[in-house]
Design an enzyme around this catalytic site. Sequence first.
Site, PDB file in Angstrom:
ATOM      1  N   GLY A  14      25.257  -9.956  -1.245  1.00  0.00           N
ATOM      2  CA  GLY A  14      25.176 -10.433  -2.624  1.00  0.00           C
ATOM      3  C   GLY A  14      24.648  -9.360  -3.542  1.00  0.00           C
ATOM      4  O   GLY A  14      23.786  -9.609  -4.393  1.00  0.00           O
ATOM      5  N   ALA A  15      25.177  -8.141  -3.395  1.00  0.00           N
ATOM      6  CA  ALA A  15      24.531  -6.960  -3.970  1.00  0.00           C
ATOM      7  C   ALA A  15      25.239  -6.358  -5.174  1.00  0.00           C
ATOM      8  O   ALA A  15      24.881  -5.266  -5.601  1.00  0.00           O
ATOM      9  CB  ALA A  15      24.392  -5.886  -2.888  1.00  0.00           C
ATOM     10  N   ARG A  17      25.312  -7.408  -8.332  1.00  0.00           N
ATOM     11  CA  ARG A  17      24.595  -7.520  -9.603  1.00  0.00           C
ATOM     12  C   ARG A  17      23.271  -8.238  -9.391  1.00  0.00           C
ATOM     13  O   ARG A  17      22.984  -8.711  -8.301  1.00  0.00           O
ATOM     14  CB  ARG A  17      25.441  -8.271 -10.637  1.00  0.00           C
ATOM     15  CG  ARG A  17      25.809  -9.679 -10.248  1.00  0.00           C
ATOM     16  CD  ARG A  17      26.864 -10.267 -11.177  1.00  0.00           C
ATOM     17  NE  ARG A  17      27.197 -11.643 -10.838  1.00  0.00           N
ATOM     18  CZ  ARG A  17      26.684 -12.715 -11.431  1.00  0.00           C
ATOM     19  NH1 ARG A  17      25.809 -12.550 -12.414  1.00  0.00           N
ATOM     20  NH2 ARG A  17      27.032 -13.924 -11.074  1.00  0.00           N
ATOM     21  N   ASP A  64      33.843 -11.672   1.936  1.00  0.00           N
ATOM     22  CA  ASP A  64      33.394 -13.037   1.716  1.00  0.00           C
ATOM     23  C   ASP A  64      32.693 -13.472   2.994  1.00  0.00           C
ATOM     24  O   ASP A  64      33.338 -13.721   4.019  1.00  0.00           O
ATOM     25  CB  ASP A  64      34.585 -13.945   1.407  1.00  0.00           C
ATOM     26  CG  ASP A  64      34.180 -15.387   1.167  1.00  0.00           C
ATOM     27  OD1 ASP A  64      33.025 -15.746   1.450  1.00  0.00           O
ATOM     28  OD2 ASP A  64      35.036 -16.173   0.706  1.00  0.00           O
ATOM     29  N   SER A 141      14.163 -18.928  -2.728  1.00  0.00           N
ATOM     30  CA  SER A 141      13.936 -19.300  -4.127  1.00  0.00           C
ATOM     31  C   SER A 141      12.741 -20.231  -4.178  1.00  0.00           C
ATOM     32  O   SER A 141      12.453 -20.957  -3.217  1.00  0.00           O
ATOM     33  CB  SER A 141      15.168 -20.007  -4.707  1.00  0.00           C
ATOM     34  OG  SER A 141      14.877 -20.613  -5.956  1.00  0.00           O
ATOM     35  N   TYR A 154      21.148 -27.259  -3.362  1.00  0.00           N
ATOM     36  CA  TYR A 154      20.611 -25.904  -3.479  1.00  0.00           C
ATOM     37  C   TYR A 154      19.149 -25.863  -3.052  1.00  0.00           C
ATOM     38  O   TYR A 154      18.728 -24.978  -2.299  1.00  0.00           O
ATOM     39  CB  TYR A 154      20.761 -25.422  -4.920  1.00  0.00           C
ATOM     40  CG  TYR A 154      20.270 -24.010  -5.159  1.00  0.00           C
ATOM     41  CD1 TYR A 154      21.042 -22.916  -4.783  1.00  0.00           C
ATOM     42  CD2 TYR A 154      19.039 -23.774  -5.758  1.00  0.00           C
ATOM     43  CE1 TYR A 154      20.590 -21.614  -5.006  1.00  0.00           C
ATOM     44  CE2 TYR A 154      18.587 -22.489  -5.985  1.00  0.00           C
ATOM     45  CZ  TYR A 154      19.369 -21.416  -5.612  1.00  0.00           C
ATOM     46  OH  TYR A 154      18.919 -20.135  -5.827  1.00  0.00           O
ATOM     47  N   ALA A 157      19.004 -26.181   0.694  1.00  0.00           N
ATOM     48  CA  ALA A 157      19.495 -24.960   1.340  1.00  0.00           C
ATOM     49  C   ALA A 157      18.445 -23.857   1.308  1.00  0.00           C
ATOM     50  O   ALA A 157      18.229 -23.150   2.311  1.00  0.00           O
ATOM     51  CB  ALA A 157      20.784 -24.488   0.674  1.00  0.00           C
ATOM     52  N   LYS A 158      17.766 -23.700   0.179  1.00  0.00           N
ATOM     53  CA  LYS A 158      16.751 -22.652   0.084  1.00  0.00           C
ATOM     54  C   LYS A 158      15.525 -22.989   0.930  1.00  0.00           C
ATOM     55  O   LYS A 158      14.898 -22.091   1.514  1.00  0.00           O
ATOM     56  CB  LYS A 158      16.360 -22.438  -1.377  1.00  0.00           C
ATOM     57  CG  LYS A 158      17.441 -21.754  -2.205  1.00  0.00           C
ATOM     58  CD  LYS A 158      17.866 -20.413  -1.629  1.00  0.00           C
ATOM     59  CE  LYS A 158      18.779 -19.643  -2.554  1.00  0.00           C
ATOM     60  NZ  LYS A 158      19.263 -18.371  -1.944  1.00  0.00           N
TER      61      LYS A 158
END
Length: 255
Positions: A14-15, A17, A64, A141, A154, A157-158
């Site tokens: 996920g790099a 941005r 992906d 997160s 979400y 998941a985190k």
Amino acid sequence: MDLGLAGKTALVTGASRGIGAAIAAGLAAEGCRVGLVARGEDDLTATVGRIRAAGGDAVGVPADLTEAGAAERVVAEAAAAFGRDGLDVLVNNLGGGARGDDDEAWRRTLDLNLLAAVRCCRAAVPAMRERRAGAILLVASISGRKPGGRSPSYNVAKAAVIMYAQTLAQDLAPDGIRVNALSPGSTLFPGGSWERRRERHPEEIADFVARDLPLGRFATPDEIADVAVFLCSSRAGWVTGADIPVDGGQLRPSV
């Protein structure tokens, strides 16, 4: 402070941005050879170009990570690009949420945030075990630590990412491999979700900042990356199984 990262080989998912790009740039600035993974090839190429222009050693690996076999391929390609048979550092930063509350939305969100990281760890750990050394960081997160926002999938998941990091840390400690989670607060960067929300609902977001962000502003990607790079370094050699909040004392994760 010398972080002891020079010459190490790292992979950041996920790099292209935001936080992932900042972590990759931070590792490269410390002398790491960094592979960057993202789906968007144009953004990925641009980010790699900026790191190289700053003197860093970086390669892009478009993929992906929700596809079968992708994790194994990117780990192997990143290591091979730098003449190595494995990684020293793995940063699992891929994440995001699918809209909705149906089964497909839950599957997609868990796949992006948790299962992609699980697959990358599976692919990277054998070589780390052989060397009896390695550092793995999972970017979670504060949504996994504090309830709030509009996406239960979400948040869950985190939370699972945090528990996976803590469990993996226990499993891999005898092999000399450290595993930690990092839980950022709300972070603003161009093209990110907070920028889009601020453009659509400026008053609502201003109220959120005033009410729930004690420092009165969003985080920057570099502020998150500074902590991430430290956790990947030998200077954090006695830190494993931790979940480090980098949230400026944020009260609620979202609105």
